[in-house]
Design an enzyme around this catalytic site. Structure first.
Site, mmCIF file in Angstrom:
data_model
loop_
_atom_site.group_PDB
_atom_site.id
_atom_site.type_symbol
_atom_site.label_atom_id
_atom_site.label_comp_id
_atom_site.label_asym_id
_atom_site.label_seq_id
_atom_site.Cartn_x
_atom_site.Cartn_y
_atom_site.Cartn_z
ATOM 1 N N CYS A 287 -8.984 -9.486 -3.440
ATOM 2 C CA CYS A 287 -9.020 -10.015 -4.808
ATOM 3 C C CYS A 287 -10.308 -10.796 -5.050
ATOM 4 O O CYS A 287 -10.784 -10.867 -6.172
ATOM 5 C CB CYS A 287 -7.792 -10.868 -5.080
ATOM 6 S SG CYS A 287 -7.519 -12.133 -3.841
ATOM 7 N N GLU A 388 -11.717 -4.174 -12.321
ATOM 8 C CA GLU A 388 -11.597 -4.307 -10.875
ATOM 9 C C GLU A 388 -11.466 -2.911 -10.253
ATOM 10 O O GLU A 388 -10.637 -2.121 -10.689
ATOM 11 C CB GLU A 388 -10.346 -5.145 -10.564
ATOM 12 C CG GLU A 388 -10.212 -5.471 -9.096
ATOM 13 C CD GLU A 388 -9.020 -6.385 -8.810
ATOM 14 O OE1 GLU A 388 -7.947 -6.157 -9.389
ATOM 15 O OE2 GLU A 388 -9.183 -7.310 -7.995
HETATM 16 P P1 NDP Z 1 0.543 -3.870 -7.983
HETATM 17 O O1 NDP Z 1 0.194 -5.068 -8.747
HETATM 18 O O2 NDP Z 1 1.290 -2.803 -8.660
HETATM 19 O O3 NDP Z 1 1.367 -4.262 -6.656
HETATM 20 C C1 NDP Z 1 1.557 -5.560 -6.154
HETATM 21 C C2 NDP Z 1 3.027 -5.791 -5.833
HETATM 22 O O4 NDP Z 1 3.808 -5.732 -7.017
HETATM 23 C C3 NDP Z 1 3.625 -4.754 -4.897
HETATM 24 O O5 NDP Z 1 4.579 -5.372 -4.052
HETATM 25 C C4 NDP Z 1 4.309 -3.811 -5.870
HETATM 26 O O6 NDP Z 1 5.301 -3.048 -5.245
HETATM 27 C C5 NDP Z 1 4.874 -4.788 -6.861
HETATM 28 N N1 NDP Z 1 5.196 -4.225 -8.168
HETATM 29 C C6 NDP Z 1 4.697 -3.112 -8.767
HETATM 30 N N2 NDP Z 1 5.223 -2.940 -9.989
HETATM 31 C C7 NDP Z 1 6.091 -3.973 -10.179
HETATM 32 C C8 NDP Z 1 6.940 -4.363 -11.248
HETATM 33 N N3 NDP Z 1 7.017 -3.665 -12.384
HETATM 34 N N4 NDP Z 1 7.685 -5.472 -11.113
HETATM 35 C C9 NDP Z 1 7.622 -6.212 -9.989
HETATM 36 N N5 NDP Z 1 6.844 -5.882 -8.928
HETATM 37 C C10 NDP Z 1 6.075 -4.786 -9.022
HETATM 38 O O7 NDP Z 1 -0.763 -3.308 -7.344
HETATM 39 P P2 NDP Z 1 -1.116 -1.776 -7.047
HETATM 40 O O8 NDP Z 1 -0.736 -1.493 -5.684
HETATM 41 O O9 NDP Z 1 -0.603 -0.826 -8.076
HETATM 42 O O10 NDP Z 1 -2.678 -1.853 -7.239
HETATM 43 C C11 NDP Z 1 -3.224 -1.714 -8.532
HETATM 44 C C12 NDP Z 1 -4.432 -2.574 -8.678
HETATM 45 O O11 NDP Z 1 -4.049 -3.944 -8.632
HETATM 46 C C13 NDP Z 1 -5.443 -2.446 -7.571
HETATM 47 O O12 NDP Z 1 -6.257 -1.355 -7.745
HETATM 48 C C14 NDP Z 1 -6.164 -3.738 -7.694
HETATM 49 O O13 NDP Z 1 -7.090 -3.647 -8.729
HETATM 50 C C15 NDP Z 1 -5.084 -4.710 -8.051
HETATM 51 N N6 NDP Z 1 -4.555 -5.465 -6.900
HETATM 52 C C16 NDP Z 1 -4.969 -6.736 -6.753
HETATM 53 C C17 NDP Z 1 -4.543 -7.467 -5.687
HETATM 54 C C18 NDP Z 1 -4.968 -8.870 -5.495
HETATM 55 O O14 NDP Z 1 -4.892 -9.402 -4.396
HETATM 56 N N7 NDP Z 1 -5.402 -9.540 -6.544
HETATM 57 C C19 NDP Z 1 -3.678 -6.902 -4.654
HETATM 58 C C20 NDP Z 1 -3.255 -5.548 -4.939
HETATM 59 C C21 NDP Z 1 -3.705 -4.883 -6.020
HETATM 60 P P3 NDP Z 1 4.956 -1.555 -4.767
HETATM 61 O O15 NDP Z 1 3.733 -1.651 -3.909
HETATM 62 O O16 NDP Z 1 6.149 -1.196 -3.990
HETATM 63 O O17 NDP Z 1 4.730 -0.763 -6.011
#
Ligand code: NDP
Length: 484
Positions: A287, A388
């Site tokens: 992040c 991002e």
């Molecule tokens: P998400 O934000 O979707 O995932 C983070 C967590 O949220 C995971 O545990 C995911 O579960 C969960 N989640 C997903 N949808 C929901 C929902 N509707 N309600 C509650 N929880 C939910 O990240 P992505 O994996 O889709 O990544 C997408 C983008 O997000 C990345 O490309 C990046 O840009 C950003 N990102 C940023 C991070 C940071 O540290 N700031 C970390 C990860 C991603 P599950 O994985 O099972 O879907």
């Protein structure tokens, strides 16, 4: 918990390991494309059971009335358990998100340190006697919310899980941890370690499953009283909407597009190393990745050429290879997203100074690898400059003077982190004050400490994790008056 890597991994609710095939999914090794495990996925029945179990456990006198020093002792035993299982935890993270072995080991050590830090906070943080304005004694004490939901991402799972679970337990809550589907196994292992450390059953529950099917319903559940989330901004916004319906507090640690700034007077060798570490460590899936490089115009051409030459020598390899510096992207879907963004930039006229492709090495062909990439010739409104990417892609940009720099650096919906390289400490101070970011690193980058609060400005989040106040995030204050 089943030991065989081929059998269905169970989730932890109370002291029960529950297998559930109907929402099950595969954990895939992104370095090889092979399936590591099949992991249970919660249905509505397990979601209800987890919330009910956590709610009952948090009201039990055994936990509710446990004195802080006793809670602290439990957290220290969890830290010892993490240390004792360091190899297993590091390996699970490595085969699920592809981070290089040395980084996985370091992240396990940092998770143990986080539990020890919050053990210290738990037994030393005081309630307050507040100044009376009449004949009474007034106090502020801090109560837990009850059932806290922690939702964690795949890039640094154990680090984030420790950062949420340790302070939430120190604060007296019960926790439901919903790890990312990409990296569920380290969280399940943490659940086992907690039970072995003597944490009362139901105080830490690990509920696995897909985000929309499991995370969403958990957020909406009336028994969940607070949510702590780290992940993408779009998901964070959806969680904030759901929380608004329930009038429930949330802590959101979201995305970033952090500027990494190099003035002409900087120590250029040190800056080049930091810029490389800031964006390419963890294959850019951080992040706080320094994904927008701003170099002062007078040194820009030579600096960026030297940077590209050094970044080009990074060793991209299998994460357990001896000298690997960059592993694969954590999932094939995420690599596709990165490729799509780089291709769109290319079509819009970006120059690809480095990478922009998968590695040619046959040994890596089955994994989700992507080369360190540097893009230049970008307009300030290019998608790759504004959004991002969450991959090993650096946007190289230039600036004229301080005002031009601040205008460009702050022209983002994000405000998570930033870095400044200059030997002029007065200038560093001026810039640090003007940057809209939750963390500013001066002549260093990605220096993170559990004792310093962390979080984002603007759309990078709400609330601050870590530090002493990181425990207060999981508590609500209560005023108590004794008439005298
Ligand atoms: P998400 O934000 O979707 O995932 C983070 C967590 O949220 C995971 O545990 C995911 O579960 C969960 N989640 C997903 N949808 C929901 C929902 N509707 N309600 C509650 N929880 C939910 O990240 P992505 O994996 O889709 O990544 C997408 C983008 O997000 C990345 O490309 C990046 O840009 C950003 N990102 C940023 C991070 C940071 O540290 N700031 C970390 C990860 C991603 P599950 O994985 O099972 O879907």
């Amino acid at each position: 918990m089943p030991e065989s890597e081929l059998s269905l991994k169970s989730m932890l609710i109370g002291d029960q390991w529950i297998a559930q095939e109907s929402g099950a999914f595969d954990s895939v090794n992104p370095a090889t494309g092979t399936v590591n495990f099949r992991i249970s996925g919660a249905t509505q029945a397990e979601i209800d059971l987890a919330v009910d179990t956590a709610g009952r456990a948090v009201r039990q006198p055994a936990w509710r009335d446990m004195l802080p020093h006793a809670r602290a002792a439990l957290l220290r035993r969890m830290a010892d358990g993490i240390d004792a299982n360091a190899e297993v935890l590091a390996r699970l993270q490595m085969i699920e998100n592809g981070k290089v072995w040395s980084e996985c080991k370091a992240q396990v050590a940092s998770a143990a340190a986080t539990f020890r830090y919050y053990a210290g906070v738990c037994e030393t943080l005081c309630a307050e006697v507040t100044p009376p304005r009449g004949n009474y004694l007034s106090m502020t004490r801090y109560d837990p919310y009850g059932v806290v939901l922690a939702i964690t991402p795949w890039n640094s799972p154990l680090t984030m899980e420790a950062q949420k679970v340790a302070p939430a337990l120190a604060a007296g809550n019960a926790v439901i941890l919903k790890p990312s589907e990409v990296t569920s196994s380290p969280a399940l292992e943490l659940g086992r370690i907690a039970l072995e450390a003597g944490l009362p059953p139901g105080i830490l529950n690990i509920v696995t499953g897909l985000g929309a099917r499991v995370g969403g319903p958990l957020v909406q559940h009336p028994g969940v009283r607070m949510v702590s989330f780290t992940g993408g901004t779009a998901t964070g916004r959806a969680i904030a909407h759901a929380a608004a319906e329930k009038l429930m507090p949330v802590a959101l640690e979201l995305g970033g597009k952090s500027p990494h700034i190099v003035f002409a007077d900087a120590d250029q060798d040190a800056a080049i190393d930091a810029v490389i570490g800031g964006i390419f460590e963890g294959s850019g899936q951080s992040c706080v990745a320094g994904s927008r490089l701003y170099v002062q115009q007078s040194i820009a051409q030579s600096f960026i050429e030297r940077l590209a030459a050094r970044a080009g020598s990074l060793r991209v390899d299998l994460p357990d290879a001896e000298r690997a510096q960059m592993g694969p992207i954590a999932s094939f879907g995420q690599r596709e997203r990165i490729e799509g963004m780089v291709e769109a930039a290319r079509r819009d006229g970006a120059q690809v100074l480095l990478g922009g492709a998968r590695p040619g090495d046959e040994r890596l062909a089955r994994g989700a690898f992507y080369l360190p990439t540097i893009l230049a010739g970008l307009k300030p409104d290019a998608t790759v400059v504004r959004e991002e990417i969450f991959g090993p892609v650096l946007c190289a940009l230039t600036f004229e003077d301080e005002d031009d720099l601040i205008a460009q650096a702050n022209d983002s919906v994000y405000g998570l982190a930033s870095g400044v390289w200059t030997v002029d400490y007065r200038r560093a101070w001026r810039i640090a004050q003007r940057l809209e970011a939750g963390s500013v690193w001066i002549n260093t980058y990605k220096q993170l400490s559990i004792s310093t609060p962390f979080g984002g400005f603007k759309q990078s989040g709400i609330g601050r994790e870590k530090g002493i106040t990181g425990m207060r995030l999981y508590q609500q204050s209560k005023g108590i008056y004794f008439g005298m």
